[in-house]
Structure formats: C-alpha cells, structure tokens
Scaffold this motif. Structure first.
Motif, PDB file in Angstrom:
ATOM      1  N   LEU A 160      -6.996   4.606  -3.406  1.00 58.53           N
ATOM      2  CA  LEU A 160      -6.719   3.201  -3.659  1.00 58.53           C
ATOM      3  C   LEU A 160      -7.659   2.297  -2.861  1.00 58.53           C
ATOM      4  CD1 LEU A 160      -4.936   0.944  -4.846  1.00 58.53           C
ATOM      5  CD2 LEU A 160      -3.316   1.375  -2.993  1.00 58.53           C
ATOM      6  N   ILE A 161      -7.784   2.558  -1.577  1.00 58.18           N
ATOM      7  CA  ILE A 161      -8.632   1.727  -0.722  1.00 58.18           C
ATOM      8  C   ILE A 161     -10.103   1.917  -1.072  1.00 58.18           C
ATOM      9  CG2 ILE A 161      -9.388   1.350   1.657  1.00 58.18           C
ATOM     10  CD1 ILE A 161      -6.462   2.034   2.472  1.00 58.18           C
ATOM     11  N   ARG A 162     -10.505   3.154  -1.291  1.00 57.14           N
ATOM     12  CA  ARG A 162     -11.910   3.433  -1.628  1.00 57.14           C
ATOM     13  C   ARG A 162     -12.319   2.730  -2.918  1.00 57.14           C
ATOM     14  NH1 ARG A 162     -11.790   8.465  -0.789  1.00 57.14           N
ATOM     15  NH2 ARG A 162     -10.943   9.043  -2.806  1.00 57.14           N
ATOM     16  N   GLU A 163     -11.503   2.827  -3.961  1.00 57.08           N
ATOM     17  CA  GLU A 163     -11.838   2.197  -5.243  1.00 57.08           C
ATOM     18  C   GLU A 163     -11.884   0.674  -5.122  1.00 57.08           C
ATOM     19  OE1 GLU A 163     -12.830   3.606  -8.173  1.00 57.08           O
ATOM     20  OE2 GLU A 163     -12.921   5.403  -6.940  1.00 57.08           O
ATOM     21  N   ALA A 164     -10.948   0.095  -4.376  1.00 52.55           N
ATOM     22  CA  ALA A 164     -10.961  -1.363  -4.186  1.00 52.55           C
ATOM     23  C   ALA A 164     -12.196  -1.783  -3.391  1.00 52.55           C
ATOM     24  CB  ALA A 164      -9.685  -1.811  -3.484  1.00 52.55           C
ATOM     25  N   ALA A 165     -12.599  -0.965  -2.418  1.00 48.49           N
ATOM     26  CA  ALA A 165     -13.797  -1.272  -1.632  1.00 48.49           C
ATOM     27  C   ALA A 165     -15.053  -1.202  -2.494  1.00 48.49           C
ATOM     28  CB  ALA A 165     -13.905  -0.317  -0.447  1.00 48.49           C
ATOM     29  N   VAL A 166     -15.145  -0.192  -3.332  1.00 46.35           N
ATOM     30  CA  VAL A 166     -16.302  -0.068  -4.225  1.00 46.35           C
ATOM     31  C   VAL A 166     -16.368  -1.274  -5.164  1.00 46.35           C
ATOM     32  CG1 VAL A 166     -17.268   1.264  -6.153  1.00 46.35           C
ATOM     33  CG2 VAL A 166     -16.477   2.436  -4.089  1.00 46.35           C
ATOM     34  N   GLU A 167     -15.234  -1.664  -5.716  1.00 41.13           N
ATOM     35  CA  GLU A 167     -15.201  -2.837  -6.593  1.00 41.13           C
ATOM     36  C   GLU A 167     -15.665  -4.089  -5.842  1.00 41.13           C
ATOM     37  OE1 GLU A 167     -11.950  -5.764  -8.595  1.00 41.13           O
ATOM     38  OE2 GLU A 167     -11.552  -3.630  -8.818  1.00 41.13           O
ATOM     39  N   ILE A 206      -1.256  10.302   1.366  1.00 42.99           N
ATOM     40  CA  ILE A 206      -2.511   9.909   2.000  1.00 42.99           C
ATOM     41  C   ILE A 206      -3.689   9.990   1.034  1.00 42.99           C
ATOM     42  CG2 ILE A 206      -3.051  12.186   2.966  1.00 42.99           C
ATOM     43  CD1 ILE A 206      -3.534   8.821   4.769  1.00 42.99           C
ATOM     44  N   GLY A 207      -3.723  10.965   0.165  1.00 43.69           N
ATOM     45  CA  GLY A 207      -4.807  11.076  -0.804  1.00 43.69           C
ATOM     46  C   GLY A 207      -4.820   9.900  -1.764  1.00 43.69           C
ATOM     47  N   ARG A 223      -6.382   2.208 -10.738  1.00 40.19           N
ATOM     48  CA  ARG A 223      -5.465   3.190 -11.335  1.00 40.19           C
ATOM     49  C   ARG A 223      -5.356   4.376 -10.400  1.00 40.19           C
ATOM     50  NH1 ARG A 223      -5.206   4.015 -17.446  1.00 40.19           N
ATOM     51  NH2 ARG A 223      -3.628   5.306 -16.513  1.00 40.19           N
ATOM     52  N   LEU A 224      -4.144   4.823 -10.185  1.00 39.64           N
ATOM     53  CA  LEU A 224      -3.902   5.966  -9.308  1.00 39.64           C
ATOM     54  C   LEU A 224      -3.430   7.168 -10.121  1.00 39.64           C
ATOM     55  CD1 LEU A 224      -2.138   4.234  -6.296  1.00 39.64           C
ATOM     56  CD2 LEU A 224      -4.483   5.046  -6.434  1.00 39.64           C
ATOM     57  N   ASP A 225      -3.259   8.280  -9.418  1.00 39.36           N
ATOM     58  CA  ASP A 225      -2.773   9.493 -10.064  1.00 39.36           C
ATOM     59  C   ASP A 225      -1.350   9.285 -10.581  1.00 39.36           C
ATOM     60  OD1 ASP A 225      -0.877  10.868  -7.759  1.00 39.36           O
ATOM     61  OD2 ASP A 225      -2.547   9.719  -6.922  1.00 39.36           O
ATOM     62  N   HIS A 226      -0.952  10.124 -11.487  1.00 35.59           N
ATOM     63  CA  HIS A 226       0.355  10.011 -12.138  1.00 35.59           C
ATOM     64  C   HIS A 226       1.498  10.003 -11.122  1.00 35.59           C
ATOM     65  CE1 HIS A 226       3.317  10.414 -15.332  1.00 35.59           C
ATOM     66  NE2 HIS A 226       3.891  11.338 -14.588  1.00 35.59           N
ATOM     67  N   ALA A 227       1.449  10.892 -10.144  1.00 35.76           N
ATOM     68  CA  ALA A 227       2.530  10.989  -9.155  1.00 35.76           C
ATOM     69  C   ALA A 227       2.687   9.685  -8.381  1.00 35.76           C
ATOM     70  CB  ALA A 227       2.265  12.146  -8.198  1.00 35.76           C
ATOM     71  N   LEU A 250       0.831  -1.204   0.000  1.00 39.90           N
ATOM     72  CA  LEU A 250       0.000   0.000   0.000  1.00 39.90           C
ATOM     73  C   LEU A 250       0.870   1.260   0.000  1.00 39.90           C
ATOM     74  CD1 LEU A 250      -2.733  -1.134   2.511  1.00 39.90           C
ATOM     75  CD2 LEU A 250      -3.046  -0.719   0.065  1.00 39.90           C
ATOM     76  N   HIS A 251       1.930   1.238   0.777  1.00 38.17           N
ATOM     77  CA  HIS A 251       2.826   2.401   0.816  1.00 38.17           C
ATOM     78  C   HIS A 251       3.519   2.592  -0.521  1.00 38.17           C
ATOM     79  CE1 HIS A 251       6.363   4.833   1.737  1.00 38.17           C
ATOM     80  NE2 HIS A 251       5.539   5.432   2.576  1.00 38.17           N
ATOM     81  N   GLN A 252       3.976   1.498  -1.100  1.00 40.79           N
ATOM     82  CA  GLN A 252       4.655   1.576  -2.391  1.00 40.79           C
ATOM     83  C   GLN A 252       3.706   2.089  -3.464  1.00 40.79           C
ATOM     84  OE1 GLN A 252       4.063  -1.016  -5.089  1.00 40.79           O
ATOM     85  NE2 GLN A 252       5.248   0.350  -6.389  1.00 40.79           N
ATOM     86  N   ARG A 253       2.497   1.544  -3.519  1.00 43.67           N
ATOM     87  CA  ARG A 253       1.522   1.957  -4.543  1.00 43.67           C
ATOM     88  C   ARG A 253       1.112   3.406  -4.402  1.00 43.67           C
ATOM     89  NH1 ARG A 253      -2.325  -0.757  -7.386  1.00 43.67           N
ATOM     90  NH2 ARG A 253      -2.470   1.250  -8.421  1.00 43.67           N
ATOM     91  N   SER A 254       0.931   3.867  -3.162  1.00 39.93           N
ATOM     92  CA  SER A 254       0.439   5.230  -2.940  1.00 39.93           C
ATOM     93  C   SER A 254       1.563   6.255  -2.883  1.00 39.93           C
ATOM     94  CB  SER A 254      -0.368   5.298  -1.645  1.00 39.93           C
ATOM     95  OG  SER A 254       0.478   5.064  -0.525  1.00 39.93           O
ATOM     96  N   GLY A 255       2.799   5.782  -2.852  1.00 38.71           N
ATOM     97  CA  GLY A 255       3.926   6.701  -2.756  1.00 38.71           C
ATOM     98  C   GLY A 255       3.957   7.426  -1.426  1.00 38.71           C
ATOM     99  N   GLY A 256       3.282   6.871  -0.427  1.00 39.12           N
ATOM    100  CA  GLY A 256       3.248   7.504   0.884  1.00 39.12           C
ATOM    101  C   GLY A 256       2.326   8.711   0.945  1.00 39.12           C
TER     102      GLY A 256
END
Length: 74
Positions: A23-30, A17-18, A48-52, A9-15
């Motif tokens: 990431l968690i919200r979209e996976a929960a909706v799915e 919080i947004g 899919r996350l933001d470019h950054a 989760l840290h690696q995917r989000s780049g640390g």
C-alpha cells in the motif's frame, strides 16, 4: 503524514505487513510519477490490495477491542 492515518492504514492492510508495505510503496510510486511527491489518504485509497486485505474488515475483529481484551487477561 502516515502517522495521521494509522487507523486507516491498519484497516486497509488488515494488519498484514506485506499488504501495508504494498500500500505505501504503490502510493509512493504514484506520488513520484505524478510529481506531487506526497502520499495522501486519497492516493492510498486508489491503491488496490490483495483479496485478503481488501475483504478482511468483515472477518477480523477490530484491533482496539482485541487489544483491550488481551490486556485484561494479564
């Protein structure tokens, strides 16, 4: 379940919080829509996350190395 994947989760989000919240919200909706009601690493990988966040792994130092160096200065 999310505790098992903290490094991922840290690696995917780049640390960021947004990005983590997205990431968690979209996976929960799915998980709700497909009826599984379970967040898995595979379902997290499909979000899919933001470019950054998607491209941060090449520009940001590893968390553990950064924390280790910061702790050694105290």
């Amino acid at each position: 379940m999310l505790l098992r994947h903290t490094d991922y989760l840290h690696q995917r989000s780049g640390g960021m919080i947004g990005s983590l919240a997205h990431l968690i919200r979209e996976a929960a909706v799915e998980a709700i829509l497909d009826g599984t009601e379970t967040i898995t690493k595979a379902s997290l990988a499909r979000v899919r996350l933001d470019h950054a966040a998607e491209h941060q792994e090449h520009t940001r130092p590893a968390l553990r190395g950064t924390l280790a160096r910061a702790g050694s200065r105290r």
